[in-house]
Motif scaffolding. Structure first.
Motif, PDB file in Angstrom:
ATOM      1  N   LEU A 369      46.155  77.502 -47.426  1.00 10.90           N
ATOM      2  CA  LEU A 369      46.477  76.509 -48.527  1.00 10.90           C
ATOM      3  C   LEU A 369      47.927  76.426 -48.961  1.00 10.90           C
ATOM      4  O   LEU A 369      48.531  75.609 -49.516  1.00 10.90           O
ATOM      5  CB  LEU A 369      45.518  76.853 -49.617  1.00 10.90           C
ATOM      6  N   ASN A 370      48.564  77.699 -48.859  1.00 11.04           N
ATOM      7  CA  ASN A 370      50.155  77.759 -49.275  1.00 11.04           C
ATOM      8  C   ASN A 370      50.702  77.260 -47.910  1.00 11.04           C
ATOM      9  O   ASN A 370      52.125  76.817 -48.457  1.00 11.04           O
ATOM     10  CB  ASN A 370      50.401  79.171 -49.265  1.00 11.04           C
ATOM     11  N   HIS A 371      50.451  77.103 -46.748  1.00  6.82           N
ATOM     12  CA  HIS A 371      51.107  76.508 -45.762  1.00  6.82           C
ATOM     13  C   HIS A 371      50.008  75.590 -45.036  1.00  6.82           C
ATOM     14  O   HIS A 371      49.735  75.851 -43.963  1.00  6.82           O
ATOM     15  CB  HIS A 371      51.543  77.548 -44.774  1.00  6.82           C
ATOM     16  N   PRO A 372      49.775  74.330 -45.626  1.00  6.58           N
ATOM     17  CA  PRO A 372      48.766  73.438 -45.363  1.00  6.58           C
ATOM     18  C   PRO A 372      49.195  72.568 -44.132  1.00  6.58           C
ATOM     19  O   PRO A 372      48.337  72.164 -43.410  1.00  6.58           O
ATOM     20  CB  PRO A 372      48.479  72.713 -46.342  1.00  6.58           C
ATOM     21  N   LEU A 373      50.379  72.476 -43.989  1.00  8.75           N
ATOM     22  CA  LEU A 373      50.928  71.522 -42.852  1.00  8.75           C
ATOM     23  C   LEU A 373      51.186  71.950 -41.391  1.00  8.75           C
ATOM     24  O   LEU A 373      50.343  71.725 -40.475  1.00  8.75           O
ATOM     25  CB  LEU A 373      52.253  70.671 -43.235  1.00  8.75           C
ATOM     26  N   PHE A 374      51.978  72.906 -41.295  1.00  7.54           N
ATOM     27  CA  PHE A 374      52.234  73.530 -39.937  1.00  7.54           C
ATOM     28  C   PHE A 374      51.775  75.102 -39.987  1.00  7.54           C
ATOM     29  O   PHE A 374      51.917  75.552 -38.783  1.00  7.54           O
ATOM     30  CB  PHE A 374      53.550  73.412 -39.664  1.00  7.54           C
ATOM     31  N   GLY A 375      50.967  75.635 -40.994  1.00  4.23           N
ATOM     32  CA  GLY A 375      50.577  76.687 -40.880  1.00  4.23           C
ATOM     33  C   GLY A 375      51.893  77.891 -41.128  1.00  4.23           C
ATOM     34  O   GLY A 375      53.002  77.742 -41.355  1.00  4.23           O
ATOM     35  N   ILE A 376      51.543  79.172 -40.457  1.00  2.64           N
ATOM     36  CA  ILE A 376      52.560  79.955 -40.294  1.00  2.64           C
ATOM     37  C   ILE A 376      53.192  80.678 -38.794  1.00  2.64           C
ATOM     38  O   ILE A 376      53.875  81.476 -38.661  1.00  2.64           O
ATOM     39  CB  ILE A 376      52.206  81.272 -41.179  1.00  2.64           C
ATOM     40  N   GLY A 377      52.461  79.769 -38.071  1.00  5.46           N
ATOM     41  CA  GLY A 377      52.857  80.195 -36.447  1.00  5.46           C
ATOM     42  C   GLY A 377      52.451  81.650 -35.962  1.00  5.46           C
ATOM     43  O   GLY A 377      51.252  82.040 -36.558  1.00  5.46           O
ATOM     44  N   LEU A 378      53.490  82.210 -35.466  1.00  6.34           N
ATOM     45  CA  LEU A 378      53.255  83.630 -35.108  1.00  6.34           C
ATOM     46  C   LEU A 378      53.474  84.736 -36.085  1.00  6.34           C
ATOM     47  O   LEU A 378      53.299  85.756 -35.703  1.00  6.34           O
ATOM     48  CB  LEU A 378      54.082  83.916 -33.934  1.00  6.34           C
ATOM     49  N   GLY A 379      53.648  84.181 -37.332  1.00  9.63           N
ATOM     50  CA  GLY A 379      54.009  85.341 -38.409  1.00  9.63           C
ATOM     51  C   GLY A 379      52.741  85.845 -38.850  1.00  9.63           C
ATOM     52  O   GLY A 379      51.592  85.527 -38.412  1.00  9.63           O
ATOM     53  N   ASP A 380      52.887  86.965 -39.791  1.00  9.42           N
ATOM     54  CA  ASP A 380      51.846  87.780 -40.451  1.00  9.42           C
ATOM     55  C   ASP A 380      51.379  86.891 -41.546  1.00  9.42           C
ATOM     56  O   ASP A 380      51.995  86.470 -42.275  1.00  9.42           O
ATOM     57  CB  ASP A 380      52.504  89.014 -40.738  1.00  9.42           C
ATOM     58  N   TRP A 381      49.990  86.925 -41.727  1.00  8.64           N
ATOM     59  CA  TRP A 381      49.318  86.346 -42.957  1.00  8.64           C
ATOM     60  C   TRP A 381      49.690  87.277 -44.211  1.00  8.64           C
ATOM     61  O   TRP A 381      49.608  88.408 -44.153  1.00  8.64           O
ATOM     62  CB  TRP A 381      47.948  85.885 -42.629  1.00  8.64           C
ATOM     63  N   GLU A 382      49.432  86.426 -45.398  1.00  8.44           N
ATOM     64  CA  GLU A 382      49.730  87.249 -46.693  1.00  8.44           C
ATOM     65  C   GLU A 382      48.473  87.780 -47.193  1.00  8.44           C
ATOM     66  O   GLU A 382      47.570  87.284 -47.329  1.00  8.44           O
ATOM     67  CB  GLU A 382      50.389  86.171 -47.584  1.00  8.44           C
ATOM     68  N   PRO A 384      47.496  92.001 -49.347  1.00  5.51           N
ATOM     69  CA  PRO A 384      48.078  93.282 -49.972  1.00  5.51           C
ATOM     70  C   PRO A 384      48.296  94.325 -48.887  1.00  5.51           C
ATOM     71  O   PRO A 384      47.873  94.252 -47.765  1.00  5.51           O
ATOM     72  CB  PRO A 384      46.824  93.728 -50.709  1.00  5.51           C
ATOM     73  N   ALA A 385      49.151  95.275 -49.267  1.00  8.70           N
ATOM     74  CA  ALA A 385      49.648  96.202 -48.266  1.00  8.70           C
ATOM     75  C   ALA A 385      48.657  97.126 -48.125  1.00  8.70           C
ATOM     76  O   ALA A 385      48.603  97.760 -46.928  1.00  8.70           O
ATOM     77  CB  ALA A 385      50.835  96.880 -49.260  1.00  8.70           C
ATOM     78  N   TRP A 386      47.331  97.464 -48.931  1.00 11.09           N
ATOM     79  CA  TRP A 386      46.492  98.241 -48.572  1.00 11.09           C
ATOM     80  C   TRP A 386      45.398  97.738 -47.407  1.00 11.09           C
ATOM     81  O   TRP A 386      44.217  98.144 -47.353  1.00 11.09           O
ATOM     82  CB  TRP A 386      45.709  98.549 -49.823  1.00 11.09           C
ATOM     83  N   MET A 387      45.626  96.457 -47.017  1.00 13.86           N
ATOM     84  CA  MET A 387      44.783  95.908 -45.937  1.00 13.86           C
ATOM     85  C   MET A 387      45.688  95.794 -44.727  1.00 13.86           C
ATOM     86  O   MET A 387      46.357  94.792 -44.353  1.00 13.86           O
ATOM     87  CB  MET A 387      44.585  94.384 -46.248  1.00 13.86           C
ATOM     88  N   PRO A 388      45.843  96.998 -44.088  1.00 12.78           N
ATOM     89  CA  PRO A 388      46.841  97.070 -43.024  1.00 12.78           C
ATOM     90  C   PRO A 388      46.271  96.283 -41.619  1.00 12.78           C
ATOM     91  O   PRO A 388      47.310  95.781 -40.738  1.00 12.78           O
ATOM     92  CB  PRO A 388      46.945  98.557 -42.671  1.00 12.78           C
ATOM     93  N   ASN A 389      45.021  96.069 -41.352  1.00 18.80           N
ATOM     94  CA  ASN A 389      44.560  95.306 -40.231  1.00 18.80           C
ATOM     95  C   ASN A 389      44.729  93.924 -40.400  1.00 18.80           C
ATOM     96  O   ASN A 389      44.463  93.181 -41.478  1.00 18.80           O
ATOM     97  CB  ASN A 389      43.061  95.865 -40.146  1.00 18.80           C
ATOM     98  N   ASP A 390      45.503  93.292 -39.477  1.00 17.65           N
ATOM     99  CA  ASP A 390      45.715  91.866 -39.612  1.00 17.65           C
ATOM    100  C   ASP A 390      44.639  91.090 -38.856  1.00 17.65           C
ATOM    101  O   ASP A 390      44.989  89.861 -38.486  1.00 17.65           O
ATOM    102  CB  ASP A 390      47.035  91.483 -38.709  1.00 17.65           C
ATOM    103  N   THR A 391      43.501  91.757 -38.336  1.00 13.73           N
ATOM    104  CA  THR A 391      42.359  90.963 -37.877  1.00 13.73           C
ATOM    105  C   THR A 391      41.724  89.777 -38.725  1.00 13.73           C
ATOM    106  O   THR A 391      41.645  90.345 -39.953  1.00 13.73           O
ATOM    107  CB  THR A 391      41.568  91.696 -37.192  1.00 13.73           C
ATOM    108  N   ILE A 392      41.478  88.769 -38.288  1.00 12.77           N
ATOM    109  CA  ILE A 392      40.686  87.843 -39.161  1.00 12.77           C
ATOM    110  C   ILE A 392      39.479  87.334 -38.296  1.00 12.77           C
ATOM    111  O   ILE A 392      39.679  86.571 -37.194  1.00 12.77           O
ATOM    112  CB  ILE A 392      41.740  86.378 -39.500  1.00 12.77           C
ATOM    113  N   ASP A 393      38.332  87.660 -38.862  1.00 11.30           N
ATOM    114  CA  ASP A 393      37.056  87.537 -38.031  1.00 11.30           C
ATOM    115  C   ASP A 393      36.647  86.008 -38.474  1.00 11.30           C
ATOM    116  O   ASP A 393      35.528  85.895 -38.940  1.00 11.30           O
ATOM    117  CB  ASP A 393      35.948  88.297 -38.574  1.00 11.30           C
ATOM    118  N   ASN A 394      37.531  84.885 -38.205  1.00 11.46           N
ATOM    119  CA  ASN A 394      37.021  83.726 -38.638  1.00 11.46           C
ATOM    120  C   ASN A 394      38.041  82.654 -37.717  1.00 11.46           C
ATOM    121  O   ASN A 394      39.011  82.488 -37.946  1.00 11.46           O
ATOM    122  CB  ASN A 394      37.106  83.382 -39.936  1.00 11.46           C
TER     123      ASN A 394
END
Length: 498
Positions: A369-382, A384-394
């Motif tokens: 919702l913060n990047h609704p038009l073009f997303g974040i591309g190859l960048g890392d999603w936002e 907390p720091a205590w969630m080190p795993n960047d995997t998204i199961d969706n």
């Protein structure tokens, strides 16, 4: 001198063998002429054969050949071979080899898609595979929007390669099925090939699951270098990944063909044979020990069972949708969690993963919702720091985060438009009605599983291929009334005529 009657009679008896022979020859010649005339009449008009009476054809004879007369039947049509581009593509999905052309990393199936993309595009534009449909444009726009988002977010130099691969894997896989699967026989051959791929993978998967190692991937690595992934364990067993990059991809790829194999691959086969093959597919997919593929494959069985039990009820799917809505509305109004969260908690094998999935949804959806038009591309999603795993199961959430909200909307629009157009078609013959049912259940499978797992690589292109594999049905002419389809019974049943 007058001849006696006795001598005259004796002479006649002596000539009788010659006369009998001449008479026999004349009768044979006459019968041959009559037979040739009968053949000419047969070509000019159909016979009523078994309906024939001494007085001629019956009064209700409509001029058509008797279907029970084997001599009047047309010779069986020669079986079609599966189009070679489809065979090569489906087989290439199970080869985990990577080839490097400069900075580009190409897998076997990417070579196939690159080689065929141009010719398939020409066929589509020229109208050789039916008219251009909304789904064609939606998939093309999805691929182009994804590529554009990568370029906008990461720059042309960085995004050039992943953007090009995204277009090839998305539109290339869809267009391959769109152009080369054009009738029932084409689809049936493709589904049967996919089933035999599952059968070949199954024994190696059993060995891997019980601790024998990834034998198949190791063997292929002897021929050409392949990436080796660390095994994952659950419930004391090894989660099978086989020739794929993750156990989820193995379970999803093998389980995705269950409905199509039941309705199309085994069309007109006995129920017991269909059940056995479905059990093979479910058992193989279950070796991934992954909640999403197992639950979604079982969901296909539930939908197949609903169709089988209520096949005589014309509005059975409208009833199913109504029941589903009646169940979801109270959950949405009364529960303190969304129906998706409740469903996820019910089906996960490891309860601890539910809470982490919920956090992924909360922070991931906020990023989209913060990047609704073009997303974040190859960048890392936002997050907390205590969630080190960047995997998204969706899957749908990943598409929205990476390419913006228009991307999943376009892809969903393609699948929904094809499914709704199929559902609105009337007067299908029975086997086309079975294709429609199997295809829509498969699309429901991918839609539902996309909310619980992410899929990529060869599994992603298989999903786009199956999306395009049913578009030909929209161009199929009607071949029977809905009542005829209902009376025919569910797949595999032998219902006697009334």
């Amino acid at each position: 001198m007058t001849k006696s009657p006795q001598s005259s009679s004796t002479k006649i008896r002596k000539l009788s063998p010659t006369a009998a022979a001449l008479s026999h020859i004349q009768r044979a010649h006459s019968q041959a002429n009559e037979y040739e005339g009968a053949l000419i009449l047969t070509e000019a008009r159909p016979r009523w054969s078994s309906l024939q009476t001494a007085e001629g054809p019956p009064s209700n004879w409509d001029g058509r050949a008797d279907p029970d007369d084997a001599s009047d039947r047309e010779p069986p049509a020669k079986k079609k071979n599966n189009p070679w581009p489809v065979r090569i593509f489906l087989i290439s999905l199970v080869f985990p080899w990577d080839f490097h052309l400069g900075p580009m990393r190409l897998s076997a199936y990417r070579f196939v898609l690159l080689a065929l993309l141009g010719s398939c595009l020409v066929l589509l534009i020229a109208g050789k595979v039916g008219k251009v449909r909304f789904a064609d444009l939606a998939v093309l726009l999805f691929a182009l929007w994804s590529a554009l988002s990568l370029i906008v977010d990461n720059g042309f130099a960085t995004a050039m390669q992943p953007a090009g691969i995204q277009v090839v894997e998305t539109f290339g896989a869809y267009l391959l099925a769109r152009c080369w699967i054009r009738d029932f026989d084409d689809l049936q051959k493709a589904v049967r090939l996919l089933f035999w791929i599952v059968v070949i993978l199954m024994p190696f998967a059993v060995v891997e699951c019980f601790g024998g190692g990834n034998v198949l991937r190791t063997a292929m690595g002897v021929i050409w270098p392949t990436a080796i992934f660390a095994p994952e364990h659950r419930l004391g067993l090894t989660r099978v990944m086989s020739v794929f990059e993750h156990p989820i991809l193995f379970g999803l790829s093998t389980g995705s063909i269950l409905a199509l194999n039941y309705f199309v691959g085994d069309y007109n086969e006995r129920l017991m044979k269909r059940y056995l093959k479905s059990a093979v597919i479910l058992g193989t997919a279950s070796l991934s020990l992954s909640t999403g593929p197992i639950f979604s494959t079982i969901l296909q069985i539930i939908l197949i069972s609903w169709n089988t039990v209520l096949y005589r009820i014309r509005y059975r799917w409208k009833i199913f949708i109504a029941i589903l809505i009646l169940l979801l509305i109270p959950l949405e109004l009364l529960a303190n969690r969304s129906p998706l969260s409740i469903m996820t908690q019910m089906v996960v094998i490891d309860p601890q993963t539910y809470w982490y999935r919920r956090l992924i949804w909360d922070y991931g959806s906020a990023t989209a919702l913060n990047h609704p038009l073009f997303g974040i591309g190859l960048g890392d999603w936002e997050r907390p720091a205590w969630m080190p795993n960047d995997t998204i199961d969706n899957f749908w959430l990943v598409e929205a985060i990476r390419y913006g909200l228009p991307a999943p909307i376009l892809l969903l629009s393609a699948g929904i438009s094809i499914s709704l157009a199929m559902a609105g078609k009337r007067n299908f013959e029975k086997r086309l009605d079975d294709v429609r049912t199997g295809y829509i259940i498969t699309m429901v499978f991918f839609f539902q599983i996309g909310w619980t797992v992410h899929f990529w690589s060869s599994t992603y292109v298989l999903a786009l291929f199956l999306l395009g594999s049913g578009v030909w049905l929209l161009d199929a002419p009607p071949g029977g009334s809905e009542k005829t389809v209902a009376k025919a019974g569910p797949p595999g049943w032998r219902v006697p005529p009334p």
